[in-house]
Motif scaffolding. Sequence first.
Motif, short mmCIF file in Angstrom:
data_model
loop_
_atom_site.label_atom_id
_atom_site.label_comp_id
_atom_site.label_asym_id
_atom_site.label_seq_id
_atom_site.Cartn_x
_atom_site.Cartn_y
_atom_site.Cartn_z
N GLY A 1 0.20 -12.80 -49.07
CA GLY A 1 0.18 -14.13 -48.45
C GLY A 1 -0.90 -14.24 -47.39
O GLY A 1 -1.80 -13.40 -47.30
N LYS B 1 8.33 -24.01 -49.23
CA LYS B 1 7.14 -24.78 -49.64
C LYS B 1 7.46 -26.20 -50.14
O LYS B 1 6.56 -26.96 -50.48
CB LYS B 1 6.37 -23.99 -50.70
CG LYS B 1 5.89 -22.61 -50.22
CD LYS B 1 4.83 -22.71 -49.11
CE LYS B 1 4.39 -21.33 -48.64
NZ LYS B 1 3.34 -21.40 -47.62
N ASP C 1 -3.09 -15.51 -59.41
CA ASP C 1 -4.42 -15.35 -59.99
C ASP C 1 -5.47 -15.91 -59.02
O ASP C 1 -5.60 -17.13 -58.86
CB ASP C 1 -4.46 -16.10 -61.34
CG ASP C 1 -5.74 -15.84 -62.12
OD1 ASP C 1 -6.81 -15.67 -61.50
OD2 ASP C 1 -5.66 -15.82 -63.36
P1 ADP Z 1 1.99 -18.14 -47.25
O1 ADP Z 1 1.33 -17.05 -46.45
O2 ADP Z 1 3.21 -18.73 -46.62
O3 ADP Z 1 2.22 -17.77 -48.68
P2 ADP Z 1 -0.54 -19.57 -46.85
O4 ADP Z 1 -0.98 -20.93 -47.26
O5 ADP Z 1 -0.73 -19.19 -45.42
O6 ADP Z 1 0.99 -19.40 -47.31
O7 ADP Z 1 -1.33 -18.46 -47.70
C1 ADP Z 1 -1.14 -18.32 -49.07
C2 ADP Z 1 -2.33 -17.61 -49.66
O8 ADP Z 1 -1.97 -17.08 -50.94
C3 ADP Z 1 -3.51 -18.51 -49.91
O9 ADP Z 1 -4.69 -17.74 -49.80
C4 ADP Z 1 -3.28 -18.97 -51.35
O10 ADP Z 1 -4.45 -19.38 -51.99
C5 ADP Z 1 -2.73 -17.71 -51.96
N1 ADP Z 1 -1.84 -17.92 -53.12
C6 ADP Z 1 -0.56 -18.34 -53.11
N2 ADP Z 1 -0.05 -18.35 -54.36
C7 ADP Z 1 -1.04 -17.94 -55.18
C8 ADP Z 1 -1.13 -17.74 -56.60
N3 ADP Z 1 -0.10 -17.96 -57.40
N4 ADP Z 1 -2.31 -17.28 -57.10
C9 ADP Z 1 -3.36 -17.06 -56.27
N5 ADP Z 1 -3.33 -17.23 -54.94
C10 ADP Z 1 -2.19 -17.66 -54.40
#
Ligand code: ADP
Length: 474
Positions: A18, A301, A350
């Motif tokens: 995350g 979310k 991904d």
């Molecule tokens: P959290 O840390 O609560 O999950 P954030 O928005 O702070 O939310 O960060 C999430 C990160 O993870 C971002 O960089 C987002 O692009 C990435 N991300 C979340 N889900 C996916 C996914 N299924 N595939 C690729 N990247 C993802």
Amino acid sequence: MKPVLSVTSECVPLIKTGGLADVAGALPGALTAHGWQMRTLLPGYRQVMTKCRRAKKVMDLPDLFGGKARVLQARLGGLHLYVLDAPHLFDREGSPYLDAHGKDFPDNPERFAALSWVAGRIASEGVDGWMPQVLHCHDWQAGLAPYYARKAGSDVPTVFTIHNVAFQGIAPADRVASLRLDRADFTARGFEYWGQISTMKAALVWSDRITTVSPTYAAELQTPEFGMGMEGLLRSREAELKGILNGIDTEVWNPATDPEIATYKTAKGKSRARAQLRKEFGLEPTDGPLCAVISRLSHQKGLDVLLEALPALVDRGGQLVLLGSGDPALEAAFRKAAAHSGVAVHVGYDEGMSHRIMAGADAILVPSRFEPCGLTQLYGLRYGTIPVVAMTGGLADTVINASPMALRSGVATGIQFQPVTAHALASALIRTVELFKDKPTWEALQRNAMRQEVGWEASAAEYAALYDEVARTR
Ligand code: ADP
């Protein structure tokens, strides 16, 4: 350069679940301009060890929470790493926190206590002649580090960052000994939390300073609605609590150079990326906005609310592309929604696809019930992909709502709504469709969005100022 040790359970490009990983990976580079050299202590998960082959041993730990361990020093890109190689704790299949069946490892408290204990030792004795002037710990996984540091006699000042107060590092009371904690501190003024141990609470008690990842979340955390039980303690430490917004890596997230996409310099150039995205997901061209979600699928979310509000978008010619994984019920519900035309879903994680979606979409939807900072709306700004967000936490701080006044003044960058209900989100989606059809207005939103400063410069300066301030107190 002044030395600071960052203690984290994830760090891009080694291991990520995350936003914490993005922050831990980007902050060191951004701090050097402000005179701080950050080194990063993280667990030697299997995925990390394979990337750190040429590492040098700098500390031997003959008995670290039930097994032999050592600290290795490695360089990766611009990162200066201390990797905690403890095979009995970290050499496992699965993600950092979950086994191959998606269940928490039962010894997670000990695994991350070990990481924190080593941080405390470095803060008291140094490592290989290197001694930090500040210890910067992230989330519950590093929550015990300030405690262990104090107990080891260190006077290095500590900063603790809350990335998400929902994860509190809870362990049963009978683990006090196995976590090498002092029973005398198992009180309401210490790490006891409703009869259990909370490593997050320990951090909030023993850290010199507390930060979180947006000013609005810093205020929200002090309320019962968002504080999740920590609000009283956080209110009592208000003077030491500060919100510092996350930035993003503007080189990794750059529409002009992104290797995953048909690149563009201005939002007018998005059309090829959009066409490619529609092709990849089998969506027909329409004259409505192509909206995207890239997210963990969890209650936080608000995506259950999006499922309810979705007809408001697709009935008006809008489309949805979703990339996400997590809660099996939400995964199934979105797969089912993808049977309708105008909705495409990829369940999984991904990175490459997340870039293609961000570039090809017209809008990025973030209907979170709470959001400490949020990163995807920042990527959206950078890519001219208009954020449609709940007005909470970092989403409130980073998006300027397209109110009539903001539009007239030429500063609007997105659409905000509240509360997080299907009705309010549906209204926001309808507003998105209407604004999208008003081309000059939509293009103005995109231009404003792409002009925003979303990198680390400003926030790194704030962290550096905080380190300077606490370093002076010792
Ligand atoms: P959290 O840390 O609560 O999950 P954030 O928005 O702070 O939310 O960060 C999430 C990160 O993870 C971002 O960089 C987002 O692009 C990435 N991300 C979340 N889900 C996916 C996914 N299924 N595939 C690729 N990247 C993802």
